[in-house]
Design an enzyme around this catalytic site. Structure first.
Site, short mmCIF file in Angstrom:
data_model
loop_
_atom_site.label_atom_id
_atom_site.label_comp_id
_atom_site.label_asym_id
_atom_site.label_seq_id
_atom_site.Cartn_x
_atom_site.Cartn_y
_atom_site.Cartn_z
N LYS A 29 25.19 -10.11 22.74
CA LYS A 29 26.63 -10.30 22.93
C LYS A 29 27.14 -11.31 21.92
O LYS A 29 26.78 -12.49 21.97
CB LYS A 29 26.92 -10.78 24.36
CG LYS A 29 26.47 -9.80 25.44
CD LYS A 29 26.67 -10.39 26.83
CE LYS A 29 26.20 -9.42 27.92
NZ LYS A 29 26.34 -10.00 29.27
N SER A 31 24.84 -11.04 34.31
CA SER A 31 23.38 -10.94 34.44
C SER A 31 22.69 -12.15 33.82
O SER A 31 22.53 -12.21 32.61
CB SER A 31 22.88 -9.67 33.76
OG SER A 31 23.43 -9.55 32.45
N LYS A 63 33.66 -14.16 26.68
CA LYS A 63 33.36 -14.94 27.89
C LYS A 63 32.46 -16.13 27.60
O LYS A 63 32.51 -17.15 28.30
CB LYS A 63 32.77 -14.04 28.98
CG LYS A 63 31.49 -13.30 28.59
CD LYS A 63 30.23 -14.03 28.94
CE LYS A 63 28.99 -13.28 28.45
NZ LYS A 63 27.74 -13.97 28.82
N ASP A 118 31.48 -10.73 34.34
CA ASP A 118 30.64 -11.55 33.46
C ASP A 118 31.28 -12.91 33.20
O ASP A 118 30.59 -13.93 33.13
CB ASP A 118 30.40 -10.81 32.14
CG ASP A 118 29.12 -11.26 31.45
OD1 ASP A 118 28.39 -12.10 32.00
OD2 ASP A 118 28.84 -10.76 30.34
N ARG A 124 24.01 -21.24 29.38
CA ARG A 124 23.83 -22.17 28.26
C ARG A 124 25.17 -22.63 27.71
O ARG A 124 25.35 -23.80 27.36
CB ARG A 124 23.03 -21.50 27.14
CG ARG A 124 21.68 -20.97 27.55
CD ARG A 124 21.06 -20.18 26.41
NE ARG A 124 19.95 -19.36 26.87
CZ ARG A 124 19.26 -18.54 26.09
NH1 ARG A 124 19.59 -18.43 24.81
NH2 ARG A 124 18.26 -17.83 26.56
N ASN A 125 26.11 -21.69 27.62
CA ASN A 125 27.42 -22.03 27.06
C ASN A 125 28.18 -23.00 27.96
O ASN A 125 28.84 -23.92 27.49
CB ASN A 125 28.21 -20.75 26.83
CG ASN A 125 27.56 -19.86 25.80
OD1 ASN A 125 27.57 -20.14 24.61
ND2 ASN A 125 26.94 -18.77 26.25
N VAL A 166 19.60 -21.04 22.05
CA VAL A 166 20.79 -20.51 21.39
C VAL A 166 21.92 -20.39 22.41
O VAL A 166 21.72 -19.88 23.51
CB VAL A 166 20.50 -19.12 20.78
CG1 VAL A 166 21.80 -18.49 20.27
CG2 VAL A 166 19.50 -19.25 19.64
#
EC number: 1.1.1.94
Length: 300
Positions: free
Chosen positions: A79, A109, A161, A214, A225-226, A249
């Site tokens: 993504k 997910s 997102k 999502d 993580r973001n 990442v």
């Protein structure tokens, strides 16, 4: 069915685990491992079905170096937007393979929950609906799959997102409360839809699993993580230190710059993405919040 997963990170490993329930699967490794299910890139290219779970910014280089014009059918689970070319993943892969052999995976997910075999629902998008249905049949019964023709909408949602999750993490990192986060995420959904309209994405995609589903997941959990990147930015850390500390990442960082560049190029109003980019470049999180609160909004 024989399937090779390209990319042995958390998401690739989770997909390998899920797909192995009903299929003969292998996964690529960049290191020597004495495990039968690891294969080389060359061996993976011999499989009829490939699932890509690589970091989005590395996909073009991988394709240039490895891809041969064979007859693989590909499911893209990455993504993001290529920052160098500002191309979406369907355009990046489209340089090497025809669109009728490409499908794209989206939806809420977390890899850790997929590995735990907890139920989830995903969307497989593509121009070839027969191939989408074929890929859908590969997944186990604890993963509900839907199919869609709206490739661009699914891609935009999956990329956008992650940037909104950074903003949400900042919001929670500043301890602004649930009301503030809900307002931010809701405005983010409107902004994401506005961006998607320019690329003729379908409205229903933004209201479904690929979009709202999502987004709500990624923007509300420390498993993202973001989201964690945003929370760390709120504490005053610079992005270089944040990413070193994260050790993984976070696609939203590079994607923020790509969306920002596209929004400037096509004059699309994207205030949240713009502020995320400024925070990545060192702007104080409180100042960004104030500017967002005072910004105009075309749609409530």
């Amino acid at each position: 069915m024989k399937i090779a997963v390209v990319g042995a990170g958390k998401w690739g490993s989770a997909l390998y685990d899920a797909l192995s329930v009903k299929n003969e699967c292998a996964i690529t490794s960049f290191h020597e491992k004495d495990l039968s299910y690891f294969v080389s890139t060359k061996e993976a290219l011999g499989y009829e079905y490939l699932v890509f779970a690589l970091y989005a910014q590395g996909i073009h280089e991988w394709l240039v170096n490895n891809f041969k014009d064979l007859n693989q059918k590909i499911l893209v689970a990455s993504k993001g937007i290529d920052c160098k070319s500002l191309k979406f993943m369907d355009e990046v892969f489209g340089e090497f393979i025809s669109s009728d052999r490409l499908c794209f995976l989206s939806g809420p997910s977390f890899a850790s929950e997929v590995l735990e075999k907890k139920p989830c629902a995903l969307v497989i998008s593509g121009k070839n609906q027969n191939l989408c249905s074929k890929f859908a049949s590969f997944f186990p019964n604890y993963i509900k799959t839907y199919t869609s023709l709206d490739v661009k909408g699914a891609e935009i949602c999956g990329a956008y997102k992650n940037v909104l999750a950074i903003a949400s993490g900042v919001c929670d990192g500043l301890n602004l409360g649930n009301n503030a986060r809900a307002s931010l995420v809701s405005r983010g959904l409107v902004e994401m839809h506005r961006f998607g309209q320019f690329f003729n994405a379908k409205e229903e995609t933004f209201l479904g699993l690929s979009g709202a589903g999502d987004l709500f997941l990624t923007a509300s959990s420390n498993l993202s993580r973001n989201y964690r990147v945003g929370s760390s930015l709120a504490s005053g850390k610079n992005i270089k230190d944040v990413l070193i500390e994260l050790g993984e990442v976070a696609e939203g960082v590079q994607t923020a710059y790509a969306i920002h560049a596209l929004s400037k190029q096509f004059q699309i109003y994207t205030p949240i993405v713009n502020e995320v980019v400024l925070m990545l470049e060192g702007k104080n999180a409180w100042e960004s919040l104030k500017d967002l609160m005072s910004s105009k909004e075309e749609i409530s």
